[in-house]
Write a protein that holds these residues in place. Structure first.
Motif: not given
Length: 508
Positions: A374-390
């Motif tokens: 779950a912790a590493r998946a949370n990192v991937r989640l925030t990275e995907a959200q950052q790409q969406a923000a870009v």
């Protein structure tokens, strides 16, 4: 010496961050505005500071805008949202600091008559790892009351932010707060444009009402003349019916435009947030349109980085970036410290004396061994959200560029359209005058006079419409460019929260 080195290393670790470096994407738009047949050529220069008072120069409109900025309910909602976002930021920032608790207690106990001699009754409790104290006393209780006083000062729930998790969360909340403030500035910008548009719409409807009233009066004269000619046996009944149709159409338009004016006042009242003075309303579009000035020339497309919605998207991008750092730091152990200082005594006068003092300190390290990824998946989640923000940031810039380009396209052709419509209206007026004279002289038929009257009515209404389009185009260009210096100056919220080193103008 060892203790100093330990403190120094802890401070250095607490200052680190696992968030990726903030990098603004390159603007996905050309470096200058489009040019060509449908665009006005704009010279490239530095970023100007817009001012709505320089664009909307009529004193009545300025009064209405100031009234709306003070009383509009949407702005009050936006202000409340800013206050809530500021409070959330302060709450998150407080998590980085130690929590200090203090308490004072008094306990009474009745003895059972047992002789306990001169021994001690130790008392040491731990409530949540934060409380404790020694209770001492001696002698024969003899069934009497025993009173115990205690006081404690403790540091609880203090997490050593070795990997920057709390700092990243605070930075994310701070940028969310700044994004909320930018959204409020966008609301102000929209409100100014809406007030100006509604004011111009009222002026346009007032002109259309005047045109309808003039046409109705002219149609009444035609009906009166045609009826007289019919009664004299000169004109057929069809001429009278056609004249009555034109009159009914004009009367219908008079009623419709009267209702439209009332609705325009209601719209202005809602935007202003209070009653408006009728003296602030324009008499006609011919009077109101020239008071809206064009924005200054010499703007390059980088001014769009000051648009409130673009600034908001950039802050949201920064917040998403900080969330990545918090998610990465969550992969590492969390270390918490607690300490408590206390005094306990059976006598209030000796509460702070000698052996009554107690202290306790402790630490805790927690690390989840297995969470199913779950912790590493949370990192991937925030990275995907950052790409969406870009992508959202780039889309905001592209949308802003399109809005300005559309406004410039209209601006490049509206003057020619206005001149052509004015010539058409002038020609229609002269044609109607000649046709009426020829009909009364018995040269032309009534149908030709009637057609000339209808053409004039249509041309006059079209002229009003084009005048409104030209004026609202200047309003739209002001709103599309954004970056009104006065609206930025009214927002003071972020200045109090920029202690973390966030630049005052992210888009500058």
């Amino acid at each position: 010496m060892n203790r100093a080195l330990l403190l120094l290393s802890t401070a250095m670790l607490a200052g680190c961050s696992m968030a990726p470096k903030d990098v603004r994407p390159a603007a996905p738009v050309p470096p200058s505005w489009p040019t060509g047949d449908s665009y006005l050529r704009e010279s490239e220069a530095g970023l100007p500071a817009l001012n709505w008072r320089d664009v909307f120069r009529d004193a009545r409109l300025q009064t209405l805008i100031a009234q709306a900025l003070a009383n509009n309910r949407d702005l009050r909602v936006a202000a409340a949202n800013i206050a809530a976002a500021r409070a959330q930021y302060q709450i998150q920032r407080g998590a980085q600091l130690p929590q200090v608790d203090a308490n004072l207690g008094i306990t009474e106990r009745r003895g059972n008559g047992t002789n306990i001699g001169n021994g001690a009754i130790p008392g040491n409790g731990n409530t949540g790892g934060n409380t404790g104290g020694n209770v001492s006393g001696g002698g024969n209780v003899g069934g009497g009351l025993r009173t115990n006083y205690s006081t404690q000062l403790g540091i609880t729930g203090f997490e050593l932010d070795l990997f920057g998790r709390l700092a990243s969360l605070t930075r994310a909340q701070q940028n969310s707060y700044f994004a909320t403030e930018a959204g409020a500035r966008a609301t102000r910008l929209t409100l100014v444009g809406d007030i100006a548009t509604a004011w111009l719409t009222y002026a346009s409807d007032a002109s259309l009402l005047e045109v309808a009233q003039q046409t109705a009066k002219s149609a009444e004269d035609s009906v009166r003349l045609t009826r007289a000619r019919l009664e004299g046996g000169i004109a057929p009944r069809t001429d009278l019916r056609q004249a009555e149709q034109t009159l009914a159409t004009a009367q219908n338009d008079v009623a419709r435009q009267t209702a439209a004016l009332a609705q325009d006042v209601n719209a202005l009242r809602l935007l202003a947030g209070s009653e408006i003075d009728p003296a602030l309303l324009p008499a006609s579009i011919e009077q109101a349109a020239p008071s809206v000035a064009a924005v200054p020339a010499g703007l390059d497309s980088s001014i769009l980085l000051r648009r409130p919605d673009v600034v908001q998207a950039e802050y949201q991008l920064r917040a998403a970036n900080a969330q990545i750092g918090a998610a990465r730091a969550a992969l590492f152990p969390r270390i918490s410290l607690t300490t408590v200082l206390g005094f306990a005594s059976t006598a209030l006068s000796s509460l702070f004396d000698g052996d009554a003092f107690t202290w306790q300190a402790g630490g805790n390290a927690a690390y989840s061994i297995f969470r199913g990824g779950a912790a590493r998946a949370n990192v991937r989640l925030t990275e995907a959200q950052q790409q969406a923000a870009v992508a959202s940031y780039e889309r905001a810039i592209q949308t802003a560029f399109r809005d300005v380009a559309n406004a410039l396209a209209t601006r490049g052709t509206i003057d020619a359209q206005l001149r052509a419509t004015q010539l058409q209206a002038d020609a229609a007026a002269d044609s109607y005058k000649l046709a009426t004279a020829r009909y009364r002289g018995g040269i032309d038929t009534f149908l030709q006079s009637l057609d000339a009257q209808r053409s004039l009515y249509t041309a006059q209404r079209q002229l009003v419409t084009v005048q409104l389009t030209a004026a609202t185009n200047r309003v739209n260009l002001y709103r599309s460019l954004g970056g009104d210096s006065q609206l930025e100056a009214t927002v003071q919220g972020p200045q109090a929260a920029r202690g973390a080193g966030t630049p005052a103008n992210p888009g500058g």
